[in-house]
Design a protein around this motif. Sequence first.
Motif, PDB file in Angstrom:
ATOM      1  N   GLY A  78     -11.438   4.316  -7.999  1.00 24.84           N
ATOM      2  CA  GLY A  78     -10.789   5.483  -7.420  1.00 24.84           C
ATOM      3  C   GLY A  78      -9.677   5.190  -6.437  1.00 24.84           C
ATOM      4  N   LYS A  79      -9.277   3.931  -6.308  1.00 24.09           N
ATOM      5  CA  LYS A  79      -8.265   3.567  -5.316  1.00 24.09           C
ATOM      6  C   LYS A  79      -6.884   3.395  -5.943  1.00 24.09           C
ATOM      7  CE  LYS A  79     -11.266   1.217  -1.931  1.00 24.09           C
ATOM      8  NZ  LYS A  79     -12.560   1.668  -2.455  1.00 24.09           N
ATOM      9  N   SER A  80      -5.854   3.516  -5.114  1.00 30.56           N
ATOM     10  CA  SER A  80      -4.484   3.259  -5.542  1.00 30.56           C
ATOM     11  C   SER A  80      -4.251   1.752  -5.616  1.00 30.56           C
ATOM     12  CB  SER A  80      -3.501   3.875  -4.544  1.00 30.56           C
ATOM     13  OG  SER A  80      -3.566   3.192  -3.299  1.00 30.56           O
ATOM     14  N   GLU A  81      -3.077   1.357  -6.103  1.00 30.22           N
ATOM     15  CA  GLU A  81      -2.747  -0.062  -6.229  1.00 30.22           C
ATOM     16  C   GLU A  81      -2.875  -0.793  -4.891  1.00 30.22           C
ATOM     17  OE1 GLU A  81       0.799  -2.310  -8.517  1.00 30.22           O
ATOM     18  OE2 GLU A  81       1.461  -1.193  -6.747  1.00 30.22           O
ATOM     19  N   LEU A  82      -2.235  -0.265  -3.858  1.00 29.24           N
ATOM     20  CA  LEU A  82      -2.279  -0.925  -2.557  1.00 29.24           C
ATOM     21  C   LEU A  82      -3.676  -0.885  -1.947  1.00 29.24           C
ATOM     22  CD1 LEU A  82       1.080   0.186  -0.900  1.00 29.24           C
ATOM     23  CD2 LEU A  82       0.509  -2.061  -1.815  1.00 29.24           C
ATOM     24  N   GLU A  83      -4.404   0.188  -2.177  1.00 30.41           N
ATOM     25  CA  GLU A  83      -5.771   0.283  -1.669  1.00 30.41           C
ATOM     26  C   GLU A  83      -6.680  -0.742  -2.332  1.00 30.41           C
ATOM     27  OE1 GLU A  83      -5.905   5.037  -0.481  1.00 30.41           O
ATOM     28  OE2 GLU A  83      -6.516   4.379  -2.490  1.00 30.41           O
ATOM     29  N   LYS A  84      -6.443  -1.004  -3.618  1.00 28.95           N
ATOM     30  CA  LYS A  84      -7.222  -2.031  -4.330  1.00 28.95           C
ATOM     31  C   LYS A  84      -6.950  -3.405  -3.743  1.00 28.95           C
ATOM     32  CE  LYS A  84      -7.450   0.393  -8.777  1.00 28.95           C
ATOM     33  NZ  LYS A  84      -6.995   0.402 -10.205  1.00 28.95           N
ATOM     34  N   ILE A  85      -5.684  -3.703  -3.502  1.00 29.06           N
ATOM     35  CA  ILE A  85      -5.321  -5.002  -2.922  1.00 29.06           C
ATOM     36  C   ILE A  85      -5.965  -5.157  -1.548  1.00 29.06           C
ATOM     37  CG2 ILE A  85      -3.413  -6.418  -2.071  1.00 29.06           C
ATOM     38  CD1 ILE A  85      -1.673  -5.006  -4.242  1.00 29.06           C
ATOM     39  N   ARG A  86      -5.902  -4.109  -0.751  1.00 31.36           N
ATOM     40  CA  ARG A  86      -6.499  -4.163   0.590  1.00 31.36           C
ATOM     41  C   ARG A  86      -8.004  -4.386   0.498  1.00 31.36           C
ATOM     42  NH1 ARG A  86      -8.870  -1.045   4.724  1.00 31.36           N
ATOM     43  NH2 ARG A  86      -8.017  -1.540   6.787  1.00 31.36           N
ATOM     44  N   ALA A  87      -8.675  -3.686  -0.409  1.00 35.17           N
ATOM     45  CA  ALA A  87     -10.131  -3.807  -0.538  1.00 35.17           C
ATOM     46  C   ALA A  87     -10.539  -5.214  -0.950  1.00 35.17           C
ATOM     47  CB  ALA A  87     -10.647  -2.788  -1.551  1.00 35.17           C
ATOM     48  N   VAL A  88      -9.823  -5.790  -1.902  1.00 39.99           N
ATOM     49  CA  VAL A  88     -10.148  -7.138  -2.384  1.00 39.99           C
ATOM     50  C   VAL A  88      -9.850  -8.173  -1.304  1.00 39.99           C
ATOM     51  CG1 VAL A  88      -9.435  -8.934  -4.023  1.00 39.99           C
ATOM     52  CG2 VAL A  88      -9.908  -6.610  -4.827  1.00 39.99           C
ATOM     53  N   TYR A  89      -8.704  -8.048  -0.676  1.00 34.92           N
ATOM     54  CA  TYR A  89      -8.294  -8.979   0.383  1.00 34.92           C
ATOM     55  C   TYR A  89      -9.300  -8.996   1.528  1.00 34.92           C
ATOM     56  CZ  TYR A  89      -5.607 -10.516   4.476  1.00 34.92           C
ATOM     57  OH  TYR A  89      -5.194 -11.129   5.633  1.00 34.92           O
ATOM     58  N   LEU A  90      -9.670  -7.821   2.006  1.00 35.93           N
ATOM     59  CA  LEU A  90     -10.593  -7.750   3.131  1.00 35.93           C
ATOM     60  C   LEU A  90     -11.999  -8.185   2.734  1.00 35.93           C
ATOM     61  CD1 LEU A  90      -9.506  -4.487   4.983  1.00 35.93           C
ATOM     62  CD2 LEU A  90      -8.970  -6.867   5.536  1.00 35.93           C
ATOM     63  N   TYR A  91     -12.376  -7.906   1.485  1.00 36.61           N
ATOM     64  CA  TYR A  91     -13.697  -8.375   1.045  1.00 36.61           C
ATOM     65  C   TYR A  91     -13.761  -9.905   1.103  1.00 36.61           C
ATOM     66  CZ  TYR A  91     -17.794  -9.507  -1.606  1.00 36.61           C
ATOM     67  OH  TYR A  91     -19.007 -10.032  -1.968  1.00 36.61           O
ATOM     68  N   ALA A  92     -12.744 -10.556   0.550  1.00 39.31           N
ATOM     69  CA  ALA A  92     -12.727 -12.020   0.556  1.00 39.31           C
ATOM     70  C   ALA A  92     -12.682 -12.564   1.982  1.00 39.31           C
ATOM     71  CB  ALA A  92     -11.532 -12.532  -0.247  1.00 39.31           C
ATOM     72  N   ALA A  93     -11.866 -11.944   2.829  1.00 42.37           N
ATOM     73  CA  ALA A  93     -11.702 -12.428   4.201  1.00 42.37           C
ATOM     74  C   ALA A  93     -12.955 -12.229   5.035  1.00 42.37           C
ATOM     75  CB  ALA A  93     -10.526 -11.719   4.856  1.00 42.37           C
TER      76      ALA A  93
END
Length: 212
Positions: A78-93
């Motif tokens: 349900g997320k936008s392109e940038l929201e997906k990138i943010r979610a993945v980035y923060l999950y890994a971090a």
Amino acid sequence: YNLNRNGTWETLPLQMGNGTYTLRVARQVSGNGYGILATRDVSVSLASALSPYLVPNQRVYYTAGSSVVAKSNALCSGKSELEKIRAVYLYAAQNITYDSALASNPPSGYIPDPDRTLASGTGICYDYAALVAAMLRVQGIATKLVMGYEVSSGGAYHAWNQIYVSGGGTITIGISFSGGSWNVIDATFAATSGDAEGFAINPGNYPASLVY
């Protein structure tokens, strides 16, 4: 590339774009000596320059049944392109711990496994970059796994990501992406600095040597 010896397929990226690739299979004879077993020229015409960075390969490996696919879909639903990138980035971090012992003595020919990284919750920069690349490629977001000598850390050999976005915008405080171009992101830095939200990056500090 080292080929596996278990009889399964290897998928290697055609990251040099269109043209003729010469493929050679070699076997170690002794030390640094190798004998050529087979060679073939292959003419390649990619559907898009982004194509190699939208699918799995040996260094960014996953299948439909991989845990990393399920995790990516759970994070990005349900997320936008940038929201997906943010979610993945923060999950890994925020959820992967840097493995200093592995970093100080990685096995020869070490290859990341995103599912293994998810299961263990630990990894080195190579693992962070492979995990981020896998989860974003699953979402149809072109992502490179890049290796080189990162300047700001004193020239240490390092791995990070470049992400292609269609529209620009802010990922976190200090990270803004330009649309229609490749943008650098470094989940390892965020994980080890403890400052993911305030992470600011200078792309000039990241000269690439290898891209997968």
